[in-house]
Write a protein that holds these residues in place. Structure first.
Motif, PDB file in Angstrom:
ATOM      1  N   GLU A   1       6.277 -32.564 -39.903  1.00 16.97           N
ATOM      2  CA  GLU A   1       6.349 -31.167 -39.424  1.00 16.97           C
ATOM      3  C   GLU A   1       6.848 -31.178 -37.963  1.00 16.97           C
ATOM      4  N   ALA A   2       6.227 -31.482 -37.380  1.00 11.44           N
ATOM      5  CA  ALA A   2       6.316 -30.848 -35.538  1.00 11.44           C
ATOM      6  C   ALA A   2       6.842 -32.369 -34.293  1.00 11.44           C
ATOM      7  N   GLU A   3       6.777 -31.598 -33.812  1.00  6.07           N
ATOM      8  CA  GLU A   3       5.840 -33.428 -32.638  1.00  6.07           C
ATOM      9  C   GLU A   3       6.508 -31.811 -31.656  1.00  6.07           C
ATOM     10  N   LEU A   4       5.646 -32.637 -30.019  1.00  9.72           N
ATOM     11  CA  LEU A   4       4.731 -31.480 -29.108  1.00  9.72           C
ATOM     12  C   LEU A   4       5.357 -32.335 -27.845  1.00  9.72           C
ATOM     13  N   VAL A   5       6.314 -31.551 -27.043  1.00  6.51           N
ATOM     14  CA  VAL A   5       6.447 -31.778 -25.808  1.00  6.51           C
ATOM     15  C   VAL A   5       5.944 -31.051 -24.551  1.00  6.51           C
ATOM     16  N   SER A   6       5.407 -31.290 -23.478  1.00  5.34           N
ATOM     17  CA  SER A   6       4.912 -30.547 -22.341  1.00  5.34           C
ATOM     18  C   SER A   6       5.722 -31.002 -21.039  1.00  5.34           C
ATOM     19  N   ILE A   7       5.496 -30.103 -20.636  1.00  4.00           N
ATOM     20  CA  ILE A   7       5.931 -29.748 -19.715  1.00  4.00           C
ATOM     21  C   ILE A   7       5.061 -28.726 -18.540  1.00  4.00           C
ATOM     22  N   ALA A   8       4.812 -29.944 -17.227  1.00  2.00           N
ATOM     23  CA  ALA A   8       4.241 -29.832 -16.098  1.00  2.00           C
ATOM     24  C   ALA A   8       4.426 -28.773 -15.496  1.00  2.00           C
ATOM     25  N   PHE A   9       3.641 -27.791 -14.682  1.00  3.60           N
ATOM     26  CA  PHE A   9       3.858 -27.548 -13.784  1.00  3.60           C
ATOM     27  C   PHE A   9       3.791 -26.885 -11.952  1.00  3.60           C
ATOM     28  N   GLN A  10       4.155 -26.745 -11.589  1.00  8.24           N
ATOM     29  CA  GLN A  10       3.661 -27.420 -10.315  1.00  8.24           C
ATOM     30  C   GLN A  10       2.717 -28.630 -10.154  1.00  8.24           C
ATOM     31  N   ASP A  11       2.500 -29.180 -10.605  1.00 10.15           N
ATOM     32  CA  ASP A  11       1.730 -30.298 -10.640  1.00 10.15           C
ATOM     33  C   ASP A  11       2.071 -31.487 -10.335  1.00 10.15           C
ATOM     34  N   THR A  12       1.323 -32.201 -10.072  1.00  9.31           N
ATOM     35  CA  THR A  12       1.044 -33.949  -9.760  1.00  9.31           C
ATOM     36  C   THR A  12       0.586 -34.729 -10.571  1.00  9.31           C
ATOM     37  N   PRO A  13       1.444 -35.711 -10.419  1.00  9.10           N
ATOM     38  CA  PRO A  13       1.662 -37.067 -11.582  1.00  9.10           C
ATOM     39  C   PRO A  13       0.009 -36.873 -11.910  1.00  9.10           C
ATOM     40  N   GLU A  14      -0.900 -37.166 -10.171  1.00 10.04           N
ATOM     41  CA  GLU A  14      -1.933 -38.202 -10.612  1.00 10.04           C
ATOM     42  C   GLU A  14      -2.858 -36.811 -11.578  1.00 10.04           C
ATOM     43  N   GLY A  15      -2.632 -35.724 -11.665  1.00  7.86           N
ATOM     44  CA  GLY A  15      -3.349 -34.303 -11.827  1.00  7.86           C
ATOM     45  C   GLY A  15      -2.892 -35.025 -13.284  1.00  7.86           C
ATOM     46  N   ILE A  16      -1.623 -34.733 -13.447  1.00 10.12           N
ATOM     47  CA  ILE A  16      -1.653 -34.834 -15.184  1.00 10.12           C
ATOM     48  C   ILE A  16      -2.817 -35.996 -16.018  1.00 10.12           C
ATOM     49  N   ALA A  17      -2.147 -37.222 -15.112  1.00  8.71           N
ATOM     50  CA  ALA A  17      -2.763 -38.403 -15.664  1.00  8.71           C
ATOM     51  C   ALA A  17      -4.261 -38.448 -15.792  1.00  8.71           C
ATOM     52  N   GLU A  18      -4.961 -37.631 -14.712  1.00  8.84           N
ATOM     53  CA  GLU A  18      -6.652 -37.331 -14.919  1.00  8.84           C
ATOM     54  C   GLU A  18      -6.697 -36.443 -15.957  1.00  8.84           C
TER      55      GLU A  18
END
Lengths: 314, 182
Positions: free
Chosen positions: B92-109
């Motif tokens: 039915e659906a797919e998801l995409v996230s947008i990181a806001f004021q973030d860092t690649p390291e923070g997102i990965a963790e």
């Protein structure tokens, strides 16, 4: 000197001061980009900070708006374009100071009118009465009229000067309703088309129009190339790998042209790094990212290439 | 004459007070994007892939804006994981996230710790294009590319799924007239 002559003298002095202030406000030299950014950052409210300017706020959204303003100023966007973009996304509440045009001017003019008129009224009511009583002569309506009218004229003048100086106009000195559209403004319009409702095809046509009149416009070349690269992902999603590869090559051609014209334009470097990564050319990726980092690029471009740099071991 | 002048000043003052009293800000959290075509959401994901929301035309897309530094986003994340699973199972659906004021390291963790495998774009300016003021915020983009719903604050998988099902019952997947979120 009679009292009436003194009043006229004060009136002339006040009008002269208002005129001088107006001239001083309008004759200021063109501000630098940093000046513009500083003033713009003070002109918009952080949407979650209860009236605090984005320049003063540590909220993430304030940082994002500051980045947006910096990028837009570097891109050559006018103050009006920046204001329109922010108002479209965050509403009129994002304006920390009401605009100095149209009905909003009343917000600047009326308080000054009220203050000055009220002061004159109070002076006329209370300030002159004892002298009249002392002399046994009733207050003369004819004396109050010119003072009151003069006061209102001065107040409106000061209000308008205030609106011009403290309102939104005055950041880059640009007047609204400019007739000519510069290539830079057109590029901004093309980018807005790509990001808005119109979709990619009209945006690409828009870039082509810019390039027809200004073939070396690096922003138009760069963003036309980038949007073609983005279109490639649509072709790939539809299983048309050949079309995707063709689009990537086409986009890269525009990026190459942009870099050849101005090797110091960071956006073209960043987008080219992305394309090289997609084409699995790690050496070129790292070379581009190395060039990009040396250019003091916008944070947005560093974010865009951060994961690519990691993947390619740059 | 002086009396009339005073009356005029008083009336002007009253008018100003009335203007200020009735001209207050609109505090509701509605997004002007609901009912509009989604802005171009695209770029390079944190996984190094090209992403373009137009590729998902014909499917529902849940666009979640988050920050790895944001406690409500941590609370919300299991709901997104469940939503992603539901989207995969039902198609039915797919998801995409947008990181806001973030860092690649923070997102990965963040994703390593809390799970989830869907495209993430680390681009605050995309969030600005969506008019995001405070994370988490979530937008539901209809198969037609129109923003159909918006939630300010943490969202639940059940709320999103229910909204999709409700909108699918409508003949032309018209967007909700008001935001579905708080």
């Amino acid at each position: 000197m009679t009292a009436q002559a003194r009043s006229v003298g004060w009136l002339v002095l006040a009008v002269a001061a208002a005129v001088l202030l107006s001239i001083a406000a309008l004759a200021q030299g063109a501000p630098t980009a940093e000046d513009r950014i500083a003033v713009l950052n003070q002109s918009y409210a952080c949407p979650v900070c209860d009236g605090q300017a984005v320049s003063e706020s540590n909220a993430p959204v304030a940082a994002t708006i500051r980045e947006f303003i910096r990028t837009e100023v570097a891109r050559g966007a006018s103050d009006d374009e920046i204001r329109d973009s922010l108002v479209a996304r965050y509403g009129g509440e994002v304006l920390l100071r009401p605009p100095s045009d149209g009905v909003s001017t009343l917000l600047w003019v009326l308080p000054v009118v009220v203050l000055v008129t009220g002061g004159i009224g109070a002076w006329a009511l209370f300030g002159r009465r004892p002298r009249s009583n002392e002399s046994g002569v009733a207050p003369t309506v004819g004396r109050v009229w010119p003072i009151a009218v003069g006061g209102v004229v001065i107040a409106v003048g000061f209000g308008l000067v205030l609106a011009q100086v403290a309102g939104e106009r005055g950041v880059d000195g640009a007047l609204t309703g400019e007739a000519a559209t510069s290539p830079r403004q057109m590029v901004a319009q093309c980018q807005a088309m790509a990001a808005g409702d119109e979709g990619l095809v009209p945006a690409l046509q828009c870039f082509d129009e810019v390039l027809a009149t200004d073939p070396t416009n690096i922003e138009a070349l760069t963003y036309r190339g980038w949007y073609v690269v983005l279109a490639a992902s649509s072709a790939e999603a539809e299983g048309d790998s050949a079309a995707a590869a063709e689009l990537i090559d086409s986009g890269l051609g525009y990026l190459d042209d942009a870099v050849a014209i101005d090797p110091s334009y960071p956006d073209a470097r960043a987008f080219r790094a992305v394309v090289y990564s997609r084409q699995e050319r790690p050496d070129e990726v790292c070379a581009e990212i190395s060039e990009l980092r040396a250019l003091d690029p916008p944070e947005m471009m560093l974010q865009l290439t951060g994961s690519i740099a990691e993947q390619n071991g740059c | 004459m002086i009396r009339w002048l005073s009356v005029a000043v008083g009336a002007t003052l009253l008018g100003l007070v009335a203007l200020l009293a009735t001209g207050g800000s609109d505090d509701d959290a509605t997004s002007a994007l609901v009912g509009q075509r989604t802005p171009l959401i695209g770029g390079i994901t944190t996984g190094g892939e090209l992403y373009n929301i137009d590729d998902a035309r014909g499917r529902w897309v849940v666009v979640n804006v988050f920050g790895s530094w944001c406690p409500p986003c941590v609370d919300e994340h299991p709901e997104l994981v469940e939503l992603d699973r539901w989207g995969d199972q039902t198609g039915e659906a797919e998801l995409v996230s947008i990181a806001f004021q973030d860092t690649p390291e923070g997102i990965a963790e963040f994703f390593e710790r809390y799970g989830g495998e869907w495209p993430v774009l680390n681009d605050s300016q995309l969030a600005l294009q969506l008019g995001v003021a405070q994370v988490p915020e979530t937008f539901l983009v209809a198969p037609s590319g129109i923003v159909a719903a918006h939630w300010a604050g943490p969202v639940t998988a059940e709320a999103v799924a229910a909204t999709i099902e409700a909108l699918e019952q409508q003949p032309s997947q018209e967007p909700a007239t008001e935001d579905s979120g708080s």
